[in-house]
Scaffold this motif. Structure first.
Motif, PDB file in Angstrom:
ATOM      1  N   LEU A 329       0.805  -1.212   0.000  1.00 26.67           N
ATOM      2  CA  LEU A 329       0.000   0.000   0.000  1.00 26.67           C
ATOM      3  C   LEU A 329       0.837   1.259   0.000  1.00 26.67           C
ATOM      4  N   GLY A 330       2.145   1.121   0.135  1.00 25.35           N
ATOM      5  CA  GLY A 330       3.014   2.288   0.102  1.00 25.35           C
ATOM      6  C   GLY A 330       3.058   3.012   1.429  1.00 25.35           C
ATOM      7  N   GLN A 331       3.311   4.323   1.341  1.00 28.40           N
ATOM      8  CA  GLN A 331       3.440   5.143   2.545  1.00 28.40           C
ATOM      9  C   GLN A 331       2.056   5.546   3.055  1.00 28.40           C
ATOM     10  N   VAL A 332       1.451   4.645   3.817  1.00 28.49           N
ATOM     11  CA  VAL A 332       0.143   4.914   4.426  1.00 28.49           C
ATOM     12  C   VAL A 332       0.244   4.623   5.910  1.00 28.49           C
ATOM     13  N   SER A 333      -0.740   5.078   6.653  1.00 27.96           N
ATOM     14  CA  SER A 333      -0.734   4.886   8.095  1.00 27.96           C
ATOM     15  C   SER A 333      -2.149   4.629   8.587  1.00 27.96           C
ATOM     16  N   VAL A 334      -2.232   4.001   9.740  1.00 26.12           N
ATOM     17  CA  VAL A 334      -3.503   3.731  10.408  1.00 26.12           C
ATOM     18  C   VAL A 334      -3.371   4.205  11.844  1.00 26.12           C
ATOM     19  N   ALA A 335      -4.419   4.787  12.362  1.00 26.14           N
ATOM     20  CA  ALA A 335      -4.388   5.272  13.739  1.00 26.14           C
ATOM     21  C   ALA A 335      -4.205   4.109  14.700  1.00 26.14           C
ATOM     22  N   PRO A 336      -3.583   4.320  15.855  1.00 23.83           N
ATOM     23  CA  PRO A 336      -3.477   3.252  16.855  1.00 23.83           C
ATOM     24  C   PRO A 336      -4.854   2.816  17.337  1.00 23.83           C
ATOM     25  N   LEU A 337      -4.907   1.633  17.900  1.00 23.93           N
ATOM     26  CA  LEU A 337      -6.147   1.064  18.421  1.00 23.93           C
ATOM     27  C   LEU A 337      -5.968   0.755  19.902  1.00 23.93           C
ATOM     28  N   CYS A 338      -6.862   1.274  20.729  1.00 23.77           N
ATOM     29  CA  CYS A 338      -6.836   1.009  22.168  1.00 23.77           C
ATOM     30  C   CYS A 338      -7.852  -0.083  22.480  1.00 23.77           C
ATOM     31  N   VAL A 339      -7.401  -1.166  23.090  1.00 28.65           N
ATOM     32  CA  VAL A 339      -8.258  -2.308  23.439  1.00 28.65           C
ATOM     33  C   VAL A 339      -8.245  -2.463  24.954  1.00 28.65           C
ATOM     34  N   ALA A 340      -9.430  -2.403  25.564  1.00 30.46           N
ATOM     35  CA  ALA A 340      -9.574  -2.551  27.016  1.00 30.46           C
ATOM     36  C   ALA A 340     -10.431  -3.777  27.309  1.00 30.46           C
ATOM     37  N   ASN A 341      -9.991  -4.571  28.265  1.00 31.54           N
ATOM     38  CA  ASN A 341     -10.688  -5.803  28.656  1.00 31.54           C
ATOM     39  C   ASN A 341     -10.808  -5.820  30.172  1.00 31.54           C
ATOM     40  N   THR A 342     -11.984  -6.172  30.695  1.00 29.97           N
ATOM     41  CA  THR A 342     -12.171  -6.168  32.137  1.00 29.97           C
ATOM     42  C   THR A 342     -13.258  -7.144  32.546  1.00 29.97           C
ATOM     43  N   HIS A 343     -13.280  -7.459  33.827  1.00 25.78           N
ATOM     44  CA  HIS A 343     -14.331  -8.251  34.463  1.00 25.78           C
ATOM     45  C   HIS A 343     -14.728  -7.519  35.737  1.00 25.78           C
ATOM     46  N   LYS A 367      -6.259   7.961  29.285  1.00 20.63           N
ATOM     47  CA  LYS A 367      -4.830   8.271  29.287  1.00 20.63           C
ATOM     48  C   LYS A 367      -4.095   7.571  28.153  1.00 20.63           C
ATOM     49  N   VAL A 368      -4.406   6.285  27.928  1.00 22.49           N
ATOM     50  CA  VAL A 368      -3.685   5.510  26.911  1.00 22.49           C
ATOM     51  C   VAL A 368      -4.081   5.948  25.508  1.00 22.49           C
ATOM     52  N   ALA A 369      -5.366   6.227  25.294  1.00 19.16           N
ATOM     53  CA  ALA A 369      -5.858   6.514  23.947  1.00 19.16           C
ATOM     54  C   ALA A 369      -5.758   7.981  23.570  1.00 19.16           C
ATOM     55  N   ARG A 370      -5.335   8.857  24.484  1.00 17.80           N
ATOM     56  CA  ARG A 370      -5.291  10.286  24.176  1.00 17.80           C
ATOM     57  C   ARG A 370      -4.121  10.592  23.246  1.00 17.80           C
ATOM     58  N   LEU A 371      -4.436  11.311  22.186  1.00 16.37           N
ATOM     59  CA  LEU A 371      -3.429  11.711  21.220  1.00 16.37           C
ATOM     60  C   LEU A 371      -2.861  13.076  21.587  1.00 16.37           C
ATOM     61  N   SER A 372      -1.851  13.500  20.835  1.00 21.05           N
ATOM     62  CA  SER A 372      -1.171  14.753  21.157  1.00 21.05           C
ATOM     63  C   SER A 372      -2.070  15.970  20.995  1.00 21.05           C
ATOM     64  N   ASP A 373      -3.075  15.852  20.120  1.00 21.77           N
ATOM     65  CA  ASP A 373      -3.975  16.984  19.920  1.00 21.77           C
ATOM     66  C   ASP A 373      -5.149  16.990  20.886  1.00 21.77           C
ATOM     67  N   GLY A 374      -5.153  16.071  21.844  1.00 14.84           N
ATOM     68  CA  GLY A 374      -6.223  16.014  22.835  1.00 14.84           C
ATOM     69  C   GLY A 374      -7.366  15.100  22.468  1.00 14.84           C
ATOM     70  N   SER A 375      -7.428  14.618  21.231  1.00 11.21           N
ATOM     71  CA  SER A 375      -8.473  13.674  20.828  1.00 11.21           C
ATOM     72  C   SER A 375      -8.059  12.253  21.212  1.00 11.21           C
ATOM     73  N   HIS A 376      -8.908  11.300  20.884  1.00  8.83           N
ATOM     74  CA  HIS A 376      -8.650   9.899  21.230  1.00  8.83           C
ATOM     75  C   HIS A 376      -8.558   9.062  19.970  1.00  8.83           C
ATOM     76  N   CYS A 377      -7.699   8.071  20.009  1.00 10.58           N
ATOM     77  CA  CYS A 377      -7.634   7.093  18.934  1.00 10.58           C
ATOM     78  C   CYS A 377      -8.825   6.140  19.047  1.00 10.58           C
ATOM     79  N   PRO A 378      -9.101   5.306  18.049  1.00 10.54           N
ATOM     80  CA  PRO A 378     -10.210   4.351  18.141  1.00 10.54           C
ATOM     81  C   PRO A 378     -10.071   3.449  19.368  1.00 10.54           C
TER      82      PRO A 378
END
Length: 621
Positions: A329-343, A367-378
């Protein structure tokens, strides 16, 4: 039938007449084996001879007047009748057993004591208890041990004995949304998509099952053994082959000795967090390194010493994963993914504990999913939340806000109704103390502070003020006297103040006012499942405690809510976030009853697995 008495010779003559006229074709349809025919003949004779003469003369006349005319026209016969008289007794013949069966009472077989089995196998007959014939008895089938269903008023059907994969028995179907135009309310994008699947599964820890054995009385002991259950669980993992696997109730020794090695062979990299205290189970998150690269892993403990609200041993696990796109696909990127699991805690009465545990998990995800611009990754948040759909806890996760002040604690999860009890624990504001370090927006307070430099900057004029202060003019104890250096006392110039007022260069601590009885979060989560089966007109079920089906397991994913008239339950996926492509359908309570509840021979946990497929936008840098 001919009665027993002086007409015995007539009965024997009748049999001899059958032999001469070749009526043995009726018997030849039963078996081609001469021994079987011989046994049938002797059985027929014994049947005629052993009946006592209880019928009147009319019955005898009826028999003697109709047997030849009607039996002659029964069938066209070809083979001769085998020799039967004078042979050994039936009990001495090694042939199949014979048993009485009901026969067809049509005109073709009226008053006939012999049944053509071919007709019996292909046609239905009326149940007439007065008409009996002889046929080969079926082989005795050993009866399976019947499982006791301890729940009164609930039906039970045994699962079939055929070796059929569990997913075919339980009728779980894959619901594909990718082929639907505008799925989830959006048009499909033209750019490439990164697709993956995620499974969430409470696999039932063996020690917890043994501690609560009264919940599994309906199960055969063999299907509750760990070796049987482990094989079934691995079969499920291999069949659905998810890219990310989130497990709950994972027993520690089973994880390290069997689960982790087996999952590693399947291509997974696994992370495990055991519950605190003396609990021997925990949560695990596994991913395929061919699809994702780990950025960080954060175990979450809900136990806080000294806080009665957080004195339970439940845990969670948060991973930040970087999707790996193909090189083509060349020089492409995908946003990080935050996965949380709990009981989350089970206790239906302690909704306050559930809310506090969820606040800690959401703060960690923030905290983990916060990006530098203050938004959240998926974000994907999944697990056993021990809360029912549309309960206050569920609505808090989905809607991002909850007014809890004065709410009964049992009402938070919706698991049980304790409104009849006189004393009810009620939630009071603030729900948790400020010492927890989490505000009412479910964010860590330290992460909300503006960054401050650890090094303070002072001007030269300010530092010169300390030259003749009282402390500077006082000779320290133990000072080594050196001529011209430490033996002289500085003279304070006239008009120099003895004390210097230090400038207050410290930055004020930011104040976060606590909202009165309201908690919030800004992660924009929605559920993969709708919690209702429209084709059956009944709710979805993920578990069946005590034979009662309910939903307590969820997969939430980040999606921007969109107003649709007066409805806000429709979710639209923003560009660059997650899009739901499909999901594995859940089942109704009725279907699980038919499979003998949970666990059963095909599903080796008391929960059903949840499986969903997602896509993410692949963008150019």
């Amino acid at each position: 039938m001919a009665p027993w008495g002086p007409d015995r010779e007539e009965c024997e003559g009748l049999l001899q007449q059958w032999q001469e006229e070749g009526l043995s074709q009726v018997l030849s349809t039963v078996s081609e084996d001469p021994l079987a025919d011989k046994a049938l003949s002797q059985s027929s004779l014994a049947f005629l001879m052993d009946n006592p003469g209880e019928q009147d003369a009319a019955s005898e006349d009826k028999w003697t007047s109709r047997e030849l005319s009607e039996l002659r026209s029964a069938e066209t016969l070809h083979e001769p009748f085998p020799q039967v008289l004078g042979e050994a007794l039936v009990s001495e013949v090694e042939a199949p057993l014979w048993a009485a069966v009901r026969v067809q009472t049509g005109s073709q077989y009226a008053d006939c004591a012999v049944l053509p089995v071919g007709a019996l196998a292909t046609e239905q007959w009326e149940e007439d208890p007065a008409v009996v014939a002889w046929s080969i008895a079926p082989e005795p089938v050993p009866q399976q041990e019947t499982c006791i269903w301890p729940f009164e008023g609930l039906g039970q059907l045994q699962p079939p004995l055929m070796e059929i994969p569990y997913h075919e028995i339980l009728w779980r179907e894959w619901e594909d949304f990718s082929t639907q135009p505008g799925a989830q309310g959006l048009e499909a994008g033209d750019g490439p998509q990164f697709q993956f699947t995620l499974m969430s599964y409470n696999i039932l820890a063996q020690d917890l099952m043994q501690q609560s054995s009264e919940l599994y009385l309906h199960c055969h002991p063999d299907i509750l053994s760990w070796n049987y259950r482990f094989a079934n669980l691995m079969q499920e993992f291999q069949h659905w082959d998810p890219d990310i696997l989130c497990l709950q109730e994972v027993q520690e020794d089973h994880y390290w000795e069997q689960l982790e090695p087996a999952l590693r062979l399947m291509g997974f990299t696994c992370f495990y967090k055991r519950r605190t205290g003396y609990k021997m189970d925990g949560c695990a998150v596994c991913y395929k390194p061919t699809r994702f690269r780990l950025l960080c892993a954060s175990p979450v403990e809900y136990f806080r010493p000294g806080l009665d609200l957080l004195n339970r041993d439940n845990v969670g696990l948060v991973l930040l994963l970087q999707p790996l796109v193909p090189e083509g696909l060349g020089q492409v990127s995908v946003a990080p993914l935050c996965v949380a699991n709990t009981h989350v805690l089970y206790n239906p009465r302690r909704g306050d504990v559930k809310l506090a545990q969820m606040a800690i998990l959401l703060a960690e995800v923030d905290k983990v999913a916060r990006l530098s611009d203050g938004s959240h990754c998926p974000i994907i948040l999944c697990g056993d939340l021990n809360s029912t759909p549309n309960s206050p806890l569920y609505n808090f996760i989905r809607d991002g806000e909850l007014h809890y002040d004065g709410m009964p604690a049992w009402k938070v999860s919706g698991q049980e109704d304790f409104s009849h009890q006189l004393y009810q624990r009620k939630l009071q504001a603030p729900l948790w103390p400020s010492s927890l370090g989490i505000n009412d927006c479910c964010q860590y307070v330290t992460s909300c502070h503006p960054e401050r430099s650890e090094r303070r900057k002072y001007s030269r004029d300010f530092l010169l003020r300390f030259r003749f202060c009282s402390i500077a003019c006082h000779q320290p104890v133990g000072l080594v006297l050196m001529e011209g250096v430490t033996d002289t006392k500085p003279e304070r110039p006239a008009g120099w103040c003895e004390s210097v007022l230090e400038e207050d260069t410290s930055e004020p601590e930011p104040v976060f006012p606590r909202t009165i009885g309201t908690i919030q979060h800004c992660l924009h989560l929605t559920s993969v499942y709708t919690h209702f089966l429209p084709q059956h007109g009944c709710p979805e079920v993920t578990t069946m405690p005590l034979g009662l089906g309910m939903t307590v397991d969820y997969i939430f994913f980040s999606a921007e809510s969109c107003e649709n008239g007066n409805r806000t339950d429709d979710r639209l996926v923003r560009e660059g976030t997650l899009k739901l492509l499909g999901r594995l359908s859940l089942l109704s309570e009725e279907i699980l009853w038919a499979a003998n509840g949970l666990p059963n021979p095909f599903c080796s946990s008391d929960h059903l697995c949840l499986l969903a497929s997602f896509s993410m936008e692949v963008t150019a840098p």
